[in-house]
Design a protein around this motif. Sequence first.
Motif, mmCIF file in Angstrom:
data_model
loop_
_atom_site.group_PDB
_atom_site.id
_atom_site.type_symbol
_atom_site.label_atom_id
_atom_site.label_comp_id
_atom_site.label_asym_id
_atom_site.label_seq_id
_atom_site.Cartn_x
_atom_site.Cartn_y
_atom_site.Cartn_z
ATOM 1 N N LEU A 152 0.604 -1.247 -0.122
ATOM 2 C CA LEU A 152 -0.160 -0.118 0.053
ATOM 3 C C LEU A 152 0.945 1.204 -0.115
ATOM 4 O O LEU A 152 2.063 1.332 0.386
ATOM 5 N N MET A 153 0.345 2.275 -0.594
ATOM 6 C CA MET A 153 1.134 3.526 -0.713
ATOM 7 C C MET A 153 0.055 4.450 -0.018
ATOM 8 O O MET A 153 -1.115 4.689 -0.673
ATOM 9 N N ILE A 154 0.395 5.161 0.714
ATOM 10 C CA ILE A 154 -0.282 6.101 1.738
ATOM 11 C C ILE A 154 0.170 7.486 1.316
ATOM 12 O O ILE A 154 1.426 7.825 1.741
ATOM 13 N N ASN A 155 -0.723 8.387 0.806
ATOM 14 C CA ASN A 155 -0.187 9.968 0.769
ATOM 15 C C ASN A 155 -0.899 10.577 1.660
ATOM 16 O O ASN A 155 -2.270 10.804 1.639
ATOM 17 N N SER A 156 -0.398 11.207 2.607
ATOM 18 C CA SER A 156 -1.072 11.943 3.783
ATOM 19 C C SER A 156 -0.706 13.376 3.701
ATOM 20 O O SER A 156 0.368 13.783 3.332
ATOM 21 N N PHE A 157 -1.474 14.437 4.110
ATOM 22 C CA PHE A 157 -1.466 15.725 4.274
ATOM 23 C C PHE A 157 -1.731 16.039 5.746
ATOM 24 O O PHE A 157 -3.006 15.838 5.809
ATOM 25 N N PHE A 158 -0.878 16.585 6.417
ATOM 26 C CA PHE A 158 -1.242 16.806 7.951
ATOM 27 C C PHE A 158 -1.183 18.307 8.104
ATOM 28 O O PHE A 158 -0.125 18.963 7.697
ATOM 29 N N VAL A 159 -2.331 18.957 8.562
ATOM 30 C CA VAL A 159 -2.288 20.601 8.999
ATOM 31 C C VAL A 159 -2.806 20.614 10.328
ATOM 32 O O VAL A 159 -3.661 20.056 10.440
ATOM 33 N N ASN A 160 -2.145 21.552 11.089
ATOM 34 C CA ASN A 160 -2.816 21.785 12.275
ATOM 35 C C ASN A 160 -2.982 23.275 12.515
ATOM 36 O O ASN A 160 -2.455 24.136 11.834
ATOM 37 N N SER A 161 -3.740 23.670 13.359
ATOM 38 C CA SER A 161 -3.972 25.133 13.641
ATOM 39 C C SER A 161 -2.655 25.876 14.244
ATOM 40 O O SER A 161 -2.810 27.140 14.444
#
Lengths: 449, 454
Positions: A152-161
């Motif tokens: 599996l290939m996971i592309n993640s984008f994480f953003v926080n405040s």
Amino acid sequence: MKDLLTKITGAATDNFGAQYAEARAQQIAKTMLTLKEERVEAAKQGIENGVAIRVLVNGAWGFASVGSLDAAILEGAVSDACRMAKLAGTRLKIPIKLAPAKAVEAHVVVKPKKDPAEVSVEDKIKTALTINKTILGFDGQIKSCGIDYADLMINSFFVNSEGAGIEQDKLYVWARVTASAQSNGAFTFSREEIGSTKGYELFDEQAPEEIGRTVAKRAVEQISAKSPKGGKFPVVLGPNVVGVFVHEAFGHLAEADLALSGGLLASNMGKKIGSNLVTFYDDGTMEGSFGAFKYDDEGVASQKTLLIKDGVVTGLMHNRDTAHKFNTAPTGNARAEDFRVEPIIRMRCTYMAPRDRTLEELLEGVKSGYYFKSFRGGQASLDGTFQVGIQEGYEIKNGEIGAPVRNASISGNTLETLHKVDSVGKDFHLDRVVVGRGRQLLSVMVDRT
Amino acid sequence: MAVLEKNTMLNLAENTVKAALRLGAAEAEAYVYDGQAVNIGVELGQISKTNRIIDRGIGVRLAANKAIGFAYTNIVNDQNAIETVVARALGAAKASKPDSDWNGLPQKKPYGATVGTFDEKIVALSPEDLVKVTSAMLDAAGGVDKRVFPIEGGVGSGCVSAAIANSSGVTGYDRGTIVECSLAALAKEGGAVTPICFEFNASRNYRLDPEWVGREAAKLAVSALRPKPVESKTAKVILTQFALQDLFAYTLMGAIKADSVQRNQSPFKGKIGEQVASENLTIYDDGLYPAGLRTSVFDGEGVPRQKTPIIEKGVLRNFIYDSYTANKESKESTGNASRAGYLSTPGIETTNFHIASGNKTTEQMFSEVGDGLIIYYLQGAHSSNPVSGEFSVVATPCWRIKDGEIAHSCRGVMLAGNIFDLLKNITVVGGNERQMGSMIAPWVIVENMRVIGK
């Protein structure tokens, strides 16, 4: 993507009263195979995407998971999460606070030597069939075998405040191989898991035929094995069993949320709970290992965390919440399997530091006991009771490995057992297992032969 | 997001099947799933988190030249997405190998009715309602004893809908609800900590007793304090539903799957009609059990659920089948194909594994045991040998029974044996039936259990 997620977290803090908000968008592509003997039951492909939103309002968490990247749906989800968190917080005695973390902006890409996406499904089937044919051809007593394969290939984008923005790719290649054998009414079962975060080159490093032989040989040898005697015995644990012992018997107790829940370690920080030979790490930085990653699902950089040094408890595994409660820094252990679940404290690659003994030296001092080489499952309880099932084990008689035993399991209390560690070998290898906690499955490494 | 309507889901399934046939599949099946859940979570004794999950998608299984391909996606918003998932399933089938035993997707058969599996009251529950239930549970636990610490748990409600269509004429739609509350608690005294003690309610209808759950988890935790050692011996033990479910899930439930039998992984092979268990034991797999936690109209391939006798008075009657394994023996599927939502191909699983009740009360069972143990929770049941049925597990905690009454808790007790021997040693089946996951069972008494103590 970053703009959309920033808008969502901004809405939480600006409009809905959140102290903190994060959004994790993921796209996941999977290829899976199930083979039974020489039959391909199904070749499977999956694509999914979704967003996990987590907000902290008045000291309580609100979490929402939606399988959509649609802006209007995400806005609805974040408002709902904030409303529910507010509701949950009405009876809170101890509000949740987060330890500070650097707001990282980064882009992590994976560069496999062999990208599984570039390997044809036909080739993957061929590799799996090679393993199964090796098993079936190993011995007439082998009755069945099976493979579950996944990449599996996971592309993640994480953003926080707080300004973090991390795009991160993760790649996993994994297979579980099983075999059963039967003769004269005796049934045996053997299994092996392999995996890597590097790429499909895994099958160049471990040849399919070799994997097949290992699994088949164990199933056949166990046919003539006898049941072990119940009772207390000295044991020599192979690296594979040590790994799961460290994970189950100690690792879970060193997860800070479980330590706070009444586990044994919170009151033992800085104290000696094991023999001088006991040094354990939880390490998220071992490249290619199944527990390796750059940033966790709270945006905190992964690291090598020392848990016990020479028998003394030195650290726990933290997320930002527990790090605040212990007045320390987060360790990068907050992990979520996918966008359907919230991050919780999970081990990465937990292992025992090797020492100087050879296997022969370890066996030497044992007059009557057992050598346990490979595990099948394990479990632990907060009071320190652990159990590890053994799929490959042998008697030790006068320092020599003797007849095989089957379906043994070891149990005891962690604190008592760590004091009794008498000598530690120098063989150190890494293997991978998928371990469950709660409803999540994640990859964790254990050490093995 | 609102739950998808029945017609929307059925149309999506049927259109996907049509698209698959148009794009070159010989046969095709589409499974559309919509699951929504709300949970209120307890951590460190307080309500501190909530979550809402909306998960919907489609799984497409198809055959091309007798090779099977499967693809899933949760991107289901337009025709383009449908054709993409079909193309991926076709690609997988073309890369795969033909299976000469493949005998087609199941045909349409009339569906039975389910009772008590959907409750509007659960759908209408607000997060406020769930917080109230959680508070009631926590308060009840806290009221039992100062030494009790609720660790984790919570209250959750869920609504799941599924639609299926295939190229052999199967179409089906079903929906169901569930509500659960659970609490894991431990007790502390001096420096000693008990293992986690757990209780729960789970129901397809809005029927919860959160005070009972809180109180029972707390009472168990208190009674687990001050353990005493137990000698190694062969003993009579009561297995509660927790222990039975753990032991059976990794051994017996595998041995009755037709796939295990056909692939020589089951000691039950060739034993239909033989006495394999004590005469006290009767087990049905009942996919239509009223308000059963695993009850549904049809299985993961659209085959009607049914009630299948597995063991009657100790005699092995049937195995459980999906359509593939049934075809191999020229039998009918028992409706036991199961799916993990839209993410997986169907595989054989038990539904409601129902161990028929006897008539003994719990008091009678304690006095029947006289001197022995009562086992609640097991550690390590998943490390049992799934093929031979051999197990070696830890009971944490368990309680010693002396003179027909609970005397004290015990720690570090191991139980070892073989599930197929254990079945023959079940001497008493209680009358206190309850549902737990895939099992509906009372307590049972097992004789000659090998107990390894201090």
